[in-house]
Design a protein around this motif. Structure first.
Motif, PDB file in Angstrom:
ATOM      1  N   ASN A 238     -29.661 -93.260  70.946  1.00  0.00           N
ATOM      2  CA  ASN A 238     -29.452 -94.606  70.431  1.00  0.00           C
ATOM      3  C   ASN A 238     -30.827 -95.223  70.227  1.00  0.00           C
ATOM      4  OD1 ASN A 238     -29.508 -94.502  73.403  1.00  0.00           O
ATOM      5  ND2 ASN A 238     -29.574 -96.732  73.229  1.00  0.00           N
ATOM      6  N   SER A 239     -30.956 -96.075  69.233  1.00  0.00           N
ATOM      7  CA  SER A 239     -32.259 -96.647  68.918  1.00  0.00           C
ATOM      8  C   SER A 239     -32.548 -97.852  69.796  1.00  0.00           C
ATOM      9  CB  SER A 239     -32.305 -97.037  67.437  1.00  0.00           C
ATOM     10  OG  SER A 239     -31.165 -97.806  67.097  1.00  0.00           O
ATOM     11  N   CYS A 312     -25.844-108.103  63.009  1.00  0.00           N
ATOM     12  CA  CYS A 312     -25.036-107.080  63.669  1.00  0.00           C
ATOM     13  C   CYS A 312     -24.674-106.005  62.649  1.00  0.00           C
ATOM     14  CB  CYS A 312     -23.779-107.745  64.230  1.00  0.00           C
ATOM     15  SG  CYS A 312     -22.510-106.626  64.827  1.00  0.00           S
ATOM     16  N   PHE A 313     -24.830-104.740  63.033  1.00  0.00           N
ATOM     17  CA  PHE A 313     -24.557-103.624  62.131  1.00  0.00           C
ATOM     18  C   PHE A 313     -23.684-102.591  62.853  1.00  0.00           C
ATOM     19  CE2 PHE A 313     -28.779-105.341  61.331  1.00  0.00           C
ATOM     20  CZ  PHE A 313     -28.723-105.663  59.981  1.00  0.00           C
ATOM     21  N   LEU A 351     -27.776-104.479  67.142  1.00  0.00           N
ATOM     22  CA  LEU A 351     -27.938-105.932  67.147  1.00  0.00           C
ATOM     23  C   LEU A 351     -29.423-106.241  67.042  1.00  0.00           C
ATOM     24  CD1 LEU A 351     -26.179-108.552  67.622  1.00  0.00           C
ATOM     25  CD2 LEU A 351     -26.974-108.438  69.980  1.00  0.00           C
ATOM     26  N   THR A 352     -29.803-107.113  66.108  1.00  0.00           N
ATOM     27  CA  THR A 352     -31.188-107.563  66.000  1.00  0.00           C
ATOM     28  C   THR A 352     -31.211-109.085  65.923  1.00  0.00           C
ATOM     29  OG1 THR A 352     -31.224-107.436  63.569  1.00  0.00           O
ATOM     30  CG2 THR A 352     -31.878-105.470  64.787  1.00  0.00           C
ATOM     31  N   TRP A 362     -34.216-105.837  69.562  1.00  0.00           N
ATOM     32  CA  TRP A 362     -33.284-104.799  69.126  1.00  0.00           C
ATOM     33  C   TRP A 362     -32.457-104.288  70.305  1.00  0.00           C
ATOM     34  CZ3 TRP A 362     -33.581-102.106  64.168  1.00  0.00           C
ATOM     35  CH2 TRP A 362     -32.779-100.962  64.075  1.00  0.00           C
ATOM     36  N   PHE A 363     -31.169-104.069  70.050  1.00  0.00           N
ATOM     37  CA  PHE A 363     -30.288-103.382  70.997  1.00  0.00           C
ATOM     38  C   PHE A 363     -29.340-102.510  70.196  1.00  0.00           C
ATOM     39  CE2 PHE A 363     -26.095-102.920  72.861  1.00  0.00           C
ATOM     40  CZ  PHE A 363     -26.401-102.408  74.117  1.00  0.00           C
ATOM     41  N   SER A 364     -29.031-101.326  70.733  1.00  0.00           N
ATOM     42  CA  SER A 364     -28.003-100.506  70.084  1.00  0.00           C
ATOM     43  C   SER A 364     -27.221 -99.728  71.137  1.00  0.00           C
ATOM     44  CB  SER A 364     -28.619 -99.532  69.070  1.00  0.00           C
ATOM     45  OG  SER A 364     -29.278 -98.475  69.724  1.00  0.00           O
ATOM     46  N   GLN A 365     -25.986 -99.416  70.788  1.00  0.00           N
ATOM     47  CA  GLN A 365     -25.145 -98.583  71.637  1.00  0.00           C
ATOM     48  C   GLN A 365     -24.466 -97.555  70.776  1.00  0.00           C
ATOM     49  OE1 GLN A 365     -22.781 -99.950  74.991  1.00  0.00           O
ATOM     50  NE2 GLN A 365     -20.945 -99.104  74.038  1.00  0.00           N
TER      51      GLN A 365
END
Length: 373
Positions: A238-239, A312-313, A351-352, A362-365
């Protein structure tokens, strides 16, 4: 009682006293040694400084256009390295970056270059560019493939290590472990980690200190197995940015392939900050076919983020975003897909959000549905 008996009694008492003194001295010496060891172990596990962050990138193939989804052109890769050099980043191996996070060294812009799988194109095309810029990197290898078609052999792996490349554990077979039954999965996963450690140590002289999950797929017990194996850290897919709140057994990395490798995209990731997430619900990221539109709720630490500019992506669909200011000054953020994602094996939520100074966080799951093969 005779004089001899009195003498024997005194000697006996002195021997008992001496025995007690020797026992007490030995106990004190053992206590001090154990205390010193405990203090050293504690010192080795100092908490990560809250003002330090590390941005990590993952590459696979270099200058091999046959596989665009995992390849980067040499021009793009050199542009990445040149940007890091020109902009004063310290570039470290993965394990050295973890040491830096735990150290008392001053905070610096820090980047880590990781390479998965050990393809020959790294040795032929990627390594010469790293040497040109005098940058180290971490290479995660799956030992079953070594010497096979398109893969490095032990000689080139050892040569890479001699030139500043850290060798990491990527399991033996690089299998889809989540496809296995739980009874088989954990046994195979643990056995493969151990086998790979032994093979790498035998052929390079050093056992790996870091690990990368094949395909970035894991569950909670796999994470525990990696932790119990004694690795400093483990890389997922995950980034995101590594910081004080990161579970070091699940470190994020930004993928770099032809789809994401343009210099402006690389620069934006290199400048990214970590979104300080206090709590995540649900904690598990495994899905079943019955969960069509999984909702993810984050509690985010209070700092001057611009909620109006939050983005949100979600792969394959639109993202529905809700935010709520909580009484304790934190923010609750909920992300959910507009349509079902259960027919995808892996789906990334990202999420940015910027702060008042224009810095982006930045957060990603990564959600995983193991039933999709």
């Amino acid at each position: 009682m005779t004089i001899i008996n009195w003498t024997q009694l005194i000697l006996l008492k002195n021997k008992r006293l001496l025995f007690k003194l020797v026992f007490l001295s030995s106990f004190l010496a053992l206590f001090i040694a154990c205390s010193s060891k405990a203090e050293k172990q504690q010192a080795d596990k100092e908490p990560i400084a809250t003002n330090k962050e590390v941005v990590s990138f993952v590459y696979h193939r270099f200058g091999d256009s046959r596989y665009p989804s995992t390849n980067i052109s040499l021009a793009d890769f050199e542009a990445h390295l040149n940007y890091l050099k020109e902009n004063g980043y310290q570039v470290l191996t993965f394990s050295d970056a973890i040491d830096y996070l735990h150290s008392s060294k001053e905070a610096k812009k820090t980047a880590v270059i990781t390479i998965d799988d050990g393809y020959q194109s790294f040795y032929e095309n990627g390594l010469p560019l790293l040497l040109k810029y005098d940058f180290p990197a971490t290479l995660f290898i799956n030992t079953e493939s070594i010497g096979g078609a398109d893969y490095m052999d032990w000689k080139s792996i050892k040569s890479s290590e001699n030139n500043g490349i850290e060798i990491g554990n990527h399991t033996h077979s690089h299998a889809y472990f989540l496809n296995m039954s739980s009874e088989e999965r954990y046994k195979e996963f643990e056995n493969e980690i151990s086998k790979t450690q032994q093979l790498i140590e035998k052929n390079t002289g050093k056992a790996p200190e870091t690990f990368a999950y094949p395909y970035g797929e894991l569950d909670e017990k796999m994470v525990q197995i990696v932790s119990d194996a004694g690795f400093k850290a483990a890389a997922a897919q995950n980034s995101g940015v590594i910081y004080s709140g990161t579970d070091l057994m699940q470190c994020p990395r930004f993928p770099m392939s032809e789809s994401y490798a343009a210099l402006d995209k690389f620069v934006s990731k290199a400048k990214m900050k970590a979104l300080p997430v206090i709590n995540r619900n649900p904690s598990s990221f495994l899905l079943t076919d019955e969960v069509l539109q999984p909702k993810l709720t984050l509690k985010v630490d209070s700092f001057p983020i611009s909620l109006q500019q939050m983005q949100c992506f979600i792969q394959g669909t639109e993202c529905h975003l809700e935010t709520k200011n909580l009484p304790d000054g934190t923010v609750e953020i909920t992300m959910s897909p507009q349509s079902a994602i259960n027919q995808r094996r892996r789906t990334l939520y990202t999420l940015t959000v910027p702060d008042k100074d224009g810095k982006w966080y930045w957060f990603s799951q990564l959600w995983i549905n193991p039933s999709i093969h």
